[in-house]
Structure formats: C-alpha cells, structure tokens
Design a protein around this motif. Structure first.
Motif, short mmCIF file in Angstrom:
data_model
loop_
_atom_site.label_atom_id
_atom_site.label_comp_id
_atom_site.label_asym_id
_atom_site.label_seq_id
_atom_site.Cartn_x
_atom_site.Cartn_y
_atom_site.Cartn_z
N ILE A 374 0.86 -1.19 0.00
CA ILE A 374 0.00 0.00 0.00
C ILE A 374 0.89 1.24 0.00
N ARG A 375 2.04 1.07 0.65
CA ARG A 375 3.00 2.18 0.65
C ARG A 375 4.40 1.62 0.84
N ALA A 376 5.38 2.42 0.50
CA ALA A 376 6.77 1.99 0.67
C ALA A 376 7.17 2.12 2.14
N ALA A 377 7.88 1.12 2.62
CA ALA A 377 8.31 1.19 4.01
C ALA A 377 9.70 0.58 4.13
N ALA A 378 10.43 1.07 5.11
CA ALA A 378 11.77 0.53 5.36
C ALA A 378 11.65 -0.67 6.29
N ARG A 379 12.66 -1.51 6.24
CA ARG A 379 12.64 -2.73 7.06
C ARG A 379 12.38 -2.42 8.52
N GLY A 380 13.10 -1.42 9.02
CA GLY A 380 13.02 -1.10 10.44
C GLY A 380 11.60 -0.68 10.84
N GLU A 381 10.96 0.03 9.94
CA GLU A 381 9.60 0.49 10.22
C GLU A 381 8.65 -0.70 10.37
N ILE A 382 8.84 -1.70 9.50
CA ILE A 382 8.01 -2.90 9.55
C ILE A 382 8.26 -3.64 10.85
N SER A 383 9.54 -3.84 11.13
CA SER A 383 9.91 -4.62 12.31
C SER A 383 9.37 -4.01 13.60
N SER A 384 9.38 -2.68 13.66
CA SER A 384 8.91 -2.08 14.91
C SER A 384 7.38 -2.06 14.97
N ALA A 385 6.73 -2.13 13.82
CA ALA A 385 5.27 -2.08 13.82
C ALA A 385 4.65 -3.47 14.01
N ILE A 386 5.36 -4.50 13.54
CA ILE A 386 4.77 -5.84 13.58
C ILE A 386 5.70 -6.80 14.30
N ASN A 387 5.09 -7.48 15.25
CA ASN A 387 5.89 -8.34 16.12
C ASN A 387 6.00 -9.77 15.58
N ILE A 388 6.37 -9.87 14.34
CA ILE A 388 6.62 -11.20 13.76
C ILE A 388 8.00 -11.12 13.12
N PRO A 389 8.89 -12.02 13.47
CA PRO A 389 10.28 -11.91 13.01
C PRO A 389 10.42 -11.78 11.49
N GLN A 390 9.55 -12.51 10.75
CA GLN A 390 9.71 -12.53 9.30
C GLN A 390 8.93 -11.42 8.60
N ALA A 391 8.32 -10.52 9.37
CA ALA A 391 7.43 -9.51 8.76
C ALA A 391 8.14 -8.68 7.69
N ALA A 392 9.34 -8.22 8.01
CA ALA A 392 10.07 -7.37 7.06
C ALA A 392 10.40 -8.13 5.79
N GLU A 393 10.76 -9.39 5.96
CA GLU A 393 11.09 -10.23 4.80
C GLU A 393 9.87 -10.44 3.91
N VAL A 394 8.73 -10.69 4.57
CA VAL A 394 7.50 -10.93 3.82
C VAL A 394 7.10 -9.64 3.08
N TYR A 395 7.20 -8.52 3.77
CA TYR A 395 6.89 -7.25 3.12
C TYR A 395 7.80 -7.05 1.91
#
Length: 832
Positions: A374-395
DNA sequence: GCAAGGTC
C-alpha cells in the motif's frame, strides 16, 4: 445522527476509525469490547470490530450422542444457528440501540458478507434502522473513504451462499465422520475420530494419489552418452542427440561407433534471444507458495504475517484469488512512494522512466486486488510495527514482487551448438543473461548462467572424454507443502485463507505428516483414502468440493433459491452416504486393521512381528483364560500360536526367529520361545540361532546332549529331538568343563552348591548314567535311586533324579516329550 | 467427539 459500523475484526475497525476520524478518535468500551468513536462529515460515528463469525451451526442437542443416533439421521435434520460469542451479541445490541443508521463494514467477500449479516440479524432484534454495506478491498484511506461515502445495499444472496455452505459442510462432515468412526470402532478399539470433510478429505486425496503413483513406479534403466569437448576458448560438455536411451544395445552400438574418436566438428551454431516475463501478480496461493519456497516460511505463518501487514496498512488484503491489477490501479503514485525509499529507489526510478505496463495474470475474481504494497516502508519500520520476526522479509517479497510486475522481461542469450563426432550428432547449449529486467529487483529467482566458451561454426574441437552412463528413471517425488497448496488452489479446495488449516487437520488426524518440506502419507490416511476411493470415489477427489461450490455459487448469483440449493446438496450427500453404507465392510476392515496394527506397534511390550498369513501385526494377547500370540487381523485372520502358561515374558527384539520372522520371546529367566515354533530347543533352527554347548553324544541317537535351563528346571536334551532327556542336579551352580570323561566322552561338570556345609564335594564329575563314571556320581548323591539311574530316563526330564541334594524329587512324572517338560516347568511355578 | 469458515 449516529452511524454505527461493524467491521470484521477490531484491528480493521481501528484502522477505519483512524482513517475516517482523521486521527481524532476516542477508543471506548462497549460491553467490555473495544469500539471507536469519532466525528465524520458532521455525524457521530461508532465503529466496532467483530471477531470473524460470531455465530455457528450445530445439530440440536438431542442428536449429540453418537451411540444413540444413526449418522444418517443427521442428513434429515436442520442444524440450528446459535451465537458463539455472547459478548459480541451484547455489544452489537448495545450499539444498535444508539444507531440511526448501521453500516456493515466487514471484508468484502462471501464470508465477510455473512459475518455482517450475523451482526445485522442481532441488531434487528432491537432496532429497525436502515442497514447499508461499505465495500473496500484495502484498508487504505482512499478505498475506505470511497466505500463509506457511497455505501450499497447488503448482498443477501452473497450472505446466503455462505449460509448454505455452512449447513451442507456440517451435514456431510458430521454424518460421514460419525459413520466411518463408528464403523471402524466396531472392529478396532480406538478413541480416535476418523474425520471426513469436503476440504480435508480431497486434500488428503492429493497426497494419496501421489503416494499411489510412487508405489506403482517401476524404475527403468536408461543410458546417456556424453562428451567433453575442448575448444580454444575452453572445455564444454555435449550430449548425444539420442538423449536418454532406454535400449542398452542401442546405447552400446552408438558408443561403439564413437570408439577412438579424437575430434568433433561444430556443424552449426545458433544464438537466440529468449525472454522471461515477470511472474504474475500475487494472489494468496501464489504468495504462500513463494513465501515457502523463497523464504522458507510455512503457509500458516506467511498468511498470518500478511494479515498483520494488511492490518498495519503496509500491504493490501491478503486473501485474494485475483492476479490481475485493476485497469484504474494507480501505479504511478505508489511507485513514486517507492522512489523515496532507499532500498527500492533504483528500481522505482527505472519503472518511472518509461510508461508503466503491468504484468497481469488471467484471473479476476472481482474480490480484491492482487497482494501488493500500500506504501513503501523501510525494514526497520516494519519490524517495529509488527511483532513477527519474518514480517520485514515478507513485506520485502510483496514489495519486490509488485515492482517486478512493472519491470521489463529478462533477456537471455541462448547459444546452441550442433556437433558431429564420427557422424554421430551431439548437442551443447549455454545461456547468458543479457538484460536482467525484473530479475534485478527479484533476487529470489536465481537464474544462473550456463556458460559456453566461444566456439565458431565449422570449428574443430578435441574430444577429451566420451562416456556411456547408465542411470535409472526416478519415481515421482513426494508432494511438498507448496505443491499441495497449488493443487488445492487449482481445484478450489478451501479458501485461500483456510488451505493451511486443512493441511493441519490431516496431520492432526494422523492421515499424513511433514518430513521437512515434503509430505508423507501415513497408513491410516492411505487405507482410509483407499477405502473411500473404492466406495465413494468423488470424496477423495476435488469434485466433491466443486459440486457443493457450484450450488453455492448459484445462490450467490441469485440463480437459485437458498432452500433449493440446500435440498439439492442434501440429496447429493445422501447419495454418497448410501454408497458409503453399501461398502461399509470393505471400507472399514482395512482401516481397522491398520489402526490395530498401529496400536500394536505402539505397544512395544507386546508387539513381536508381522503375521506371515496376512501381513498384519503379531502381538502377545493376554486374556482371562490365558495368553497366546495372536494377529491383529483377527477375526479375518485367525493365525495364532500358543505360549507357555506361566513365566514372565520378555520380547527379545534383537533376536529374530528365522523361521517365523518374529522376535524371540524370553520366558522366565533363561528360556527362549520362538513364536510358532515353541521353545527354541525344539526348533531345528535353534542350532543356528543359539548353538548350544553340547555335553556329549546322545545314547539313543546320533544327536548330542546339551543343557537346557530355565527358571525352575534344567536337564539335558538331545539336539536331534529324539526324546531322550537326562536329569542333572537341580540346585547349585553347574558348570560345563572342557575336560571329558575318559569312559564315555561326555564333558565333565563341576557343581558348586548354594548352601554352606554341603556334603557334595566341588569335584569334576561325569553325569552320564550310562557310564560307569556317571553311575558313581549318581550313587553318591542319590543311593536309593541307584538302580533307576541305570534305566532309561528319557521319560522324565522334569522329575529329574529325585536326588536329595536337589530336594525336588516329588514332582509328578511327565510324558517324555521335551515340550511337555516345559509345560510341567510352567505349571510348577504356577503352584508356588 | 463431527465440517469449514472467520479471527486471537
């Protein structure tokens, strides 16, 4: 004016409130559940999230006792709908009373519509204000605002389609599961439930079909002729054009013609450009497959992660069948957003440098767009928003897949060489990536170059090596989880959201299991599928789901009344039930056998091997009237073997009876018993299995005497089973010496008495009653029985000598056969 | 105790 909206879940409600309320939102509590209050367009808004379905169907209580209700009865009963989440009912009614208008804002799909209707039903019990529907496919400000600005009427047909599914699935699942479970329990004792369902069963069916193909596979030999060539530029490999040669002679012939070849000629060289397009946009299944294949993330975790990314506003709704972007999809602003994100900047910029042409698939289910950021996001932003280890990878996978869809095809240069070696044609090829295109942004697909040295047409190359290699065709491989998902999707088994659950159900039921990424069927699953495919083949195939789905679709499309679809579906289920019933015996006997086998295998204490008669499991059976070795195939297989009545039984797993293939049992302390053969000393294989140390020649035949010991008795027996036995002192430690009697040639014994102050000297002596030396011994220990010692004693091993020293001279005489001696030994212990 | 579908 107060508007009340119900979303599918709390997080979606929060997101909607945040978008519409533009950040000015009050979180309130309604009957203990969270809701959101804000003002929008001059109206009071209250948004609450449900928890998916808050209602469910089940049969009325009086049908709950499996033992009292014939499963077929269920097919004629209407299940009842009831509220499963009472707290939500209270909250819905509470809010409904305050509402001037209600908006259903669940996910835009069949189940979402149905969930909305659950809220609608409950709300209408306390109010009659208008109810409308807001449809949105992504929790983006644009989508959500649009949906709430122009709500539509709730889609009754869409909701009723889900209703019909619920009822038909329950009827079928409950009736079939009970029927199979109860039928099997007539034959095998088990607490396990053998479940059948319109999704779980065909899912297992895929695994079963693959297993059948693997089992039916017969490996074939084939030969391949290869050459290693050396050109100026370097070495390369070529393959004889015949490829995989299945005829050994033919391969040998060709190889013979190549014998001694030193040189090859490049007859022709072709260079072609080949393009590989980006993959289709991601729908759920494709996403789950790629998450599993590229990131090693299980379908369940991947879906959960995508769900969280969606709820946090990073990606679009993760449950979609569509792999085609909408015509009005705003690629440009999204890619612009990515151009501001360092990681994706170069790819975004290259996309923006030309007109955007998206790669599209063929499927437009009109549900949700393909999964995309939906929007561009940096890895760190994903990791801090979602508490799933693989979230940034999936994004990252979703983001890169989206960008890849907008990039040009990858261009390869493929070189093909046609060579000739002594008139025989060889081929060689190489691939070089010329323009990475979308592969640039998509590191998951690693297309490695296969390099060929530069070779010119008509060039002569050296033949460095020629080989004729024999190989075997390999069997089909077991299914991987990703492949199973593909099959389920292809055949419409489950929804994109539930496919991982159906895989889990089969594992839970013990139908199949995971070994790494591959799936292996288990015996219960295999025999169940086999039974079902013989009686109701449609159940094992995806057809069952598609038949019900077709009915439901007609309801959704308004082509069929809800009641009519239910009736037709029930008729279909009744037909299948009749087939199941007609084949009850065939269906259940194999499953029951497998279940019993598995239970017997688990029961390590009693399991002793495989029945030669039927292939089921042999195990020790203890009943009130005694014990024996029996087959789990009973009553179909009546193979059984007697066991001595007493004596502790131990299964000697390391010792296998070569005759019966079952483990040897240890009875009491020192006494082995081979199943089907009896005591090991009675078996002609005993010499091979347990070569006894013999004492000396048998006086009655050309066999040899050896010491047979068990807990309560010991005596000498003949290796030839001639029936001759010979007593030995009953107590004390008896040792066979290496010295032999000079008179008869028997080995001498040494006896060490247990008690102190023994009158018997610890001397070496001969035991042979038919030897003058032996007679001396027996006279000494048992003067009164002296005369008897000279008689043939074969008749009575168990009685022994009746010596004083043994102190056991009172036993009843037994018949002369060794086996009888054993039973006497057993019963003696019993009398203790 | 049974299904599949939501969601936590």
């Amino acid at each position: 004016m107060t508007v009340v909206a119900f979303a599918e879940k709390n997080k979606a409600a929060a997101q909607i409130a945040s978008i519409l309320g533009d950040g000015e939102v009050d979180k309130i509590s309604v009957e203990g559940l969270p809701a959101y209050e804000f003002k929008w367009k001059g109206e009071e808004w209250l948004v609450m999230g449900l928890s998916g379905h808050i209602m469910s169907y089940d049969f009325p209580e009086k049908y709950n006792k499996w033992s009292e209700v014939d499963p077929s009865t269920l097919l004629g009963v209407d299940p009842e709908k009831f509220v499963t989440r009472k707290e939500y009912e209270a909250a819905i009614k509470n809010l409904a009373k305050r509402a001037d208008k209600i908006i259903l804002a669940c996910d835009y799909d069949r189940e979402g519509e149905n969930i909305g209707f659950e809220a609608k039903t409950l709300a209408e019990e306390v109010t009659n204000v208008p109810v409308a529907r807001a449809r949105f496919s992504a929790l983006s400000p644009k989508e959500v605002r649009k949906a709430f600005e122009s709500p539509v009427d709730p889609d009754h047909n869409l909701a009723m389609a889900a209703e019909a599914r619920q009822i038909l699935d329950l009827k079928m699942g409950a009736a079939f599961t009970r029927f199979v479970t109860l039928s099997v329990r007539e034959k095998a004792r088990t607490k396990d439930v053998l479940s059948i369902g319109p999704c779980q069963t065909p899912t297992c069916g895929f695994v079963y079909e693959r297993e059948k193909a693997i089992r039916a596979f017969e490996a074939k030999d084939f030969w391949k002729i290869t050459a290693i060539f050396a050109a100026k530029g370097g070495e390369f490999e070529g393959t004889h054009r015949a490829g995989n040669i299945h005829d050994k002679e033919k391969a040998a012939e060709i190889f013979k013609r190549l014998k001694g070849a030193k040189e090859g000629l490049v007859v022709k060289k072709t260079v072609k450009e080949a393009k590989t397009s980006p993959p289709n946009p991601l729908n759920t299944t494709e996403f789950l497959k790629r998450a599993s294949k590229f990131l090693g993330i299980s379908p369940e975790v991947a879906l959960e992660t995508a769900e969280q990314l969606y709820l946090a506003g990073f990606t679009s709704y993760p449950r979609t069948e569509t792999n085609k972007y909408a015509d009005d999809f705003d690629f440009k602003s999204l890619v612009f957003d990515f151009a501001r994100q360092k990681e994706y900047k170069p790819f975004a910029e290259s996309i923006l440098s030309a007109p955007i042409v998206p790669k599209n698939g063929e499927k437009d289910a009109h549900d949700h767009p393909p999964i995309h950021p939906i929007r561009a996001a940096a890895r760190g932003e994903i990791s801090s928003a979602i508490n799933i280890p693989q979230a940034a990878e999936v994004y990252d996978l979703i983001a890169r897949h989206f960008l890849a869809n907008l990039m040009p095809a990858a261009v390869f240069e493929k070189t093909h060489l046609h060579l000739q070696v002594q008139e025989e044609p060889f081929d060689s090829s190489g691939t070089v990536l010329k323009d990475a295109g979308w592969l640039e942004v998509y590191p998951f697909e690693n297309k490695k170059d296969k390099l060929l040295p530069f070779v010119e047409e008509k060039e002569k190359v050296d033949v460095k090596k020629l080989s004729n290699t024999k190989s075997k065709t390999s069997p089909p491989k077991k299914l991987t989880e990703a492949e199973l998902l593909t099959l389920m999707d292809k055949h419409g088994i489950g929804t994109k959201a539930t496919a991982p659950t159906h895989i889990e159900t089969n594992k839970k039921r013990g139908y199949f299991e995971n070994k790494g990424k591959t799936i292996s069927i288990l015996d219960t699953g295999f025999t169940l599928m086999e039974g079902l495919s013989l009686s109701v083949p449609i159940l094992v195939r995806p057809d069952i789901r598609s038949k019900i789905e077709a009915l439901i679709q007609e309801v959704e499309d308004g082509k069929k009344e809800f009641e009519a679809a239910l009736d037709e579906g029930t008729v279909l289920i009744k037909e299948m039930y009749a087939q199941l019933e007609a084949n009850k015996k065939e269906l259940t006997s194999n499953i029951a056998g497998t279940i019993k086998d598995e239970a017997a295998l688990e029961d390590k204490k009693n399991y002793i091997g495989t029945c030669k008669a039927c292939g089921h499991v042999l195990r020790i059976v203890q009943t009130d009237s005694g014990r024996f070795v029996g087959c789990t195939g009973y009553p179909d297989c009546r193979n059984s073997f007697p066991l001595p009545k007493t004596g502790a039984l131990t299964v000697l797993r390391s010792k296998e009876c070569k005759k019966e293939g079952a483990a040897v049992l240890k009875v009491g302390n020192k006494y082995n018993w081979a199943v089907g053969v009896g005591p090991c000393f009675k078996c002609e294989l005993e010499k091979e299995c347990y070569p006894p140390e013999t004492v000396g020649p048998c006086p009655e035949c050309d066999g040899r005497m050896f010491l047979i010991s068990f807990k309560d008795n010991r005596f000498l027996g003949c290796t030839k089973r001639c029936g001759y036995t010979h007593s030995v002192p009953k107590t004390g430690k008896l040792t066979l010496l290496d010295k032999t009697c000079e008179i008869c040639g028997w080995k001498l014994f040494r006896l060490k008495e247990d008690g102190e102050g023994s009158e018997i000297p610890e001397d070496d002596f001969c035991l042979n009653r038919r030897c003058t030396e032996g007679i001396k011994y027996w006279k000494k220990v048992s003067p009164r029985n002296e005369s008897r010692a000279q008689r043939k004693v074969s008749a009575d091993p168990a009685t022994g000598s009746g010596t004083k020293s043994a102190g056991r001279g009172t036993e009843k005489p037994a018949a002369g056969r060794v086996s009888k001696a054993v039973s006497v030994a057993g019963s003696r212990k019993e009398s203790k």
